[in-house]
Design an enzyme around this catalytic site. Sequence first.
Site, short mmCIF file in Angstrom:
data_model
loop_
_atom_site.label_atom_id
_atom_site.label_comp_id
_atom_site.label_asym_id
_atom_site.label_seq_id
_atom_site.Cartn_x
_atom_site.Cartn_y
_atom_site.Cartn_z
N GLN A 20 -11.91 18.09 59.38
CA GLN A 20 -12.63 17.27 60.35
C GLN A 20 -12.78 17.93 61.71
O GLN A 20 -13.64 17.54 62.49
CB GLN A 20 -11.95 15.90 60.48
CG GLN A 20 -12.05 15.09 59.19
CD GLN A 20 -11.36 13.75 59.29
OE1 GLN A 20 -10.15 13.66 59.04
NE2 GLN A 20 -12.08 12.71 59.63
N HIS A 123 -5.19 17.01 53.28
CA HIS A 123 -5.90 15.85 53.82
C HIS A 123 -7.33 15.88 53.27
O HIS A 123 -8.26 16.35 53.93
CB HIS A 123 -5.87 15.93 55.35
CG HIS A 123 -6.27 14.65 56.04
ND1 HIS A 123 -5.48 14.00 56.97
CD2 HIS A 123 -7.39 13.90 55.96
CE1 HIS A 123 -6.10 12.92 57.42
NE2 HIS A 123 -7.27 12.84 56.83
N ASN A 167 -2.43 13.07 52.18
CA ASN A 167 -2.95 11.98 52.99
C ASN A 167 -3.71 10.97 52.13
O ASN A 167 -4.60 11.34 51.36
CB ASN A 167 -3.92 12.54 54.04
CG ASN A 167 -4.49 11.43 54.92
OD1 ASN A 167 -3.76 10.80 55.69
ND2 ASN A 167 -5.78 11.13 54.79
N GLU A 168 -3.36 9.72 52.28
CA GLU A 168 -4.09 8.59 51.67
C GLU A 168 -4.48 8.83 50.21
O GLU A 168 -5.66 8.93 49.87
CB GLU A 168 -5.33 8.27 52.51
CG GLU A 168 -5.00 7.85 53.93
CD GLU A 168 -6.16 7.19 54.67
OE1 GLU A 168 -7.31 7.25 54.18
OE2 GLU A 168 -5.91 6.60 55.73
N GLU A 378 -1.67 6.81 61.46
CA GLU A 378 -3.07 6.68 61.89
C GLU A 378 -3.34 5.23 62.26
O GLU A 378 -2.94 4.31 61.53
CB GLU A 378 -4.07 7.05 60.78
CG GLU A 378 -4.23 8.51 60.53
CD GLU A 378 -5.31 8.80 59.48
OE1 GLU A 378 -6.30 8.05 59.39
OE2 GLU A 378 -5.13 9.79 58.76
N TRP A 422 -5.54 7.72 65.65
CA TRP A 422 -6.62 8.49 65.03
C TRP A 422 -7.81 8.32 65.93
O TRP A 422 -8.28 7.21 66.05
CB TRP A 422 -6.94 7.99 63.61
CG TRP A 422 -8.01 8.89 63.04
CD1 TRP A 422 -9.37 8.74 63.14
CD2 TRP A 422 -7.80 10.14 62.36
NE1 TRP A 422 -10.01 9.81 62.57
CE2 TRP A 422 -9.07 10.68 62.08
CE3 TRP A 422 -6.65 10.86 61.98
CZ2 TRP A 422 -9.23 11.91 61.44
CZ3 TRP A 422 -6.82 12.06 61.33
CH2 TRP A 422 -8.11 12.57 61.06
N GLU A 429 -16.46 12.55 60.64
CA GLU A 429 -15.93 11.37 59.95
C GLU A 429 -16.47 11.31 58.51
O GLU A 429 -17.15 10.38 58.11
CB GLU A 429 -16.24 10.11 60.78
CG GLU A 429 -15.82 8.77 60.19
CD GLU A 429 -14.35 8.63 59.84
OE1 GLU A 429 -13.51 9.44 60.27
OE2 GLU A 429 -14.03 7.70 59.08
N TRP A 430 -16.18 12.34 57.76
CA TRP A 430 -16.53 12.42 56.33
C TRP A 430 -17.99 12.05 56.09
O TRP A 430 -18.86 12.60 56.76
CB TRP A 430 -15.53 11.58 55.51
CG TRP A 430 -14.09 11.94 55.84
CD1 TRP A 430 -13.16 11.15 56.45
CD2 TRP A 430 -13.44 13.22 55.65
NE1 TRP A 430 -11.97 11.83 56.63
CE2 TRP A 430 -12.12 13.11 56.15
CE3 TRP A 430 -13.83 14.44 55.10
CZ2 TRP A 430 -11.19 14.15 56.10
CZ3 TRP A 430 -12.89 15.50 55.05
CH2 TRP A 430 -11.61 15.34 55.55
C1 NOJ Z 1 -8.30 7.82 57.34
C2 NOJ Z 1 -8.41 9.28 57.10
O1 NOJ Z 1 -7.13 9.82 56.86
C3 NOJ Z 1 -9.12 10.03 58.20
O2 NOJ Z 1 -9.42 11.29 57.73
C4 NOJ Z 1 -10.33 9.25 58.65
O3 NOJ Z 1 -11.11 9.97 59.56
C5 NOJ Z 1 -9.86 7.94 59.24
N1 NOJ Z 1 -9.20 7.18 58.20
C6 NOJ Z 1 -10.96 7.06 59.81
O4 NOJ Z 1 -11.81 6.66 58.80
#
Ligand code: NOJ
Length: 468
Positions: A20, A123, A167-168, A378, A422, A429-430
């Site tokens: 990111q 991540h 991550n997540e 976050e 965060w 943002e993906w």
């Molecule tokens: C969770 C993710 O870990 C992060 O990469 C993302 O940018 C944020 N949420 C916000 O959506």
Amino acid sequence: MESSKFPDSFAWGASTAAYQIEGGWDADGKGPNIWDTFTHQGGDRVYKNQTGDVACGSYTLWEEDLKCIKQLGLTHYRFSLSWSRLLPDGTTGFINQKGVDYYNKLIDGLLEMNVIPMVTLCHFDHPQAIEDQGGWLSEKTVEIFEQYARFCYATFGDRVKLWITINEPYFASKLSYEVGNFPPGKKEVGVGAYQAGHNMIKAHAKAWHVYNNCFKDKQKGRVSIALDSDWAEPLDADSLADQEATMRYMIFRLHWFANPIFIDGDYPAIMKSVISQKSKEEGLKTSRLPEFTAEEKAMIKGTADFFCLNYYTTRKVKPLDSTSSQPLGNSDVGAEGVTDPDWPLAGPEWLLVVPWGLRKLLAHVKDSFGDPEIFITENGFAQTDPPLLHDVQRWGYFQETLAEILKAITVDGVKLKGYFVWSLIDNFEWTLGYNVRFGLFHVDFEQPNLPRTPYFSAVEYAKVVKGN
Ligand code: NOJ
């Protein structure tokens, strides 16, 4: 709030992730990762077909990031390692020394400022070469991840004491292997996310054991995994159906991963029975949810030294019926979340601001998972373009959230050890690209030198950090 203080040793942080912010997507021998491949394919899967090729340029502008951290007075900084920058094909067969040098500079720079690094190993951005061998759907990735983790501990663990393996895993498995809007874009509904999640849990557990067996005595650090969760409440508090749906919502989100790691090495009983029953009805011989062997359960149980929680929002929950829109991915959960019109929106359409949800979620984690030490790794609020530098309303959300987590500590007795915003800087943002800005610092993506400018929120957060 004015009269209350956070505990003395409270960790004040901000978080980022490699893809990111770094850019330098093919600089100095870095191998491609799944996001490089995905964004380069175009096809309107990302806002305006944007990519992380340049992002915030942190690969070269990392000292600018350190200045932001210094301005905030943070005690901690969470960032992730780009796996394919270190190991271009994902394996330790070839180590990219330039990648090692980069993270050494960053880590040393943080330590010189007395900022404690918290480092995530993966991540969302595993190497393309690993994906080519099946990615998280493949059992082979478990062992390769273990080797990668070992390499990172050996290389950086003399200075890094807080590690996050993955991550997540919820989103990493759902979006990449079931919904398919994240790379590699697989849409194996009802199967892919469970398979990927299964391997992630095993990979995490192996990475924890490597640290525990080979590094912990000497390096004295700690290892965890970052789990994301909404808070959920029944739409109608008096409805038994809504209460049960809410329980399932939390189980299929948070407990899916937290139960094996923090409780007993296995999936929650409800998840197992619901998926097995549905699989039977679908005429399948075995459940779509893979099973852990007894040996694996023993290996997975207790593999986190603290709890890392990513929280953004809350939902009101009711059972899924035929008129409901599908929840994310498959419908096994049998529940869907709706929002309250009174909750303000902060940036992307999914992010409704509900600060009290975080307090309740913290209490839930405390009660469900053995009262662990918790870091909020976050939490944040965004603005969509064009953002206001004087983001007074956004700071208001932060203030409310901080008040809630303070109550979690002082009233509910949650062992909350830190809070990470965060994000440090606006970033990619993906699938929403650069249109959604989560930064404490604004990044001007139009300028070649990508200048960082503090938002009002940054100025105010620095005051909170200073005054604890
Ligand atoms: C969770 C993710 O870990 C992060 O990469 C993302 O940018 C944020 N949420 C916000 O959506």
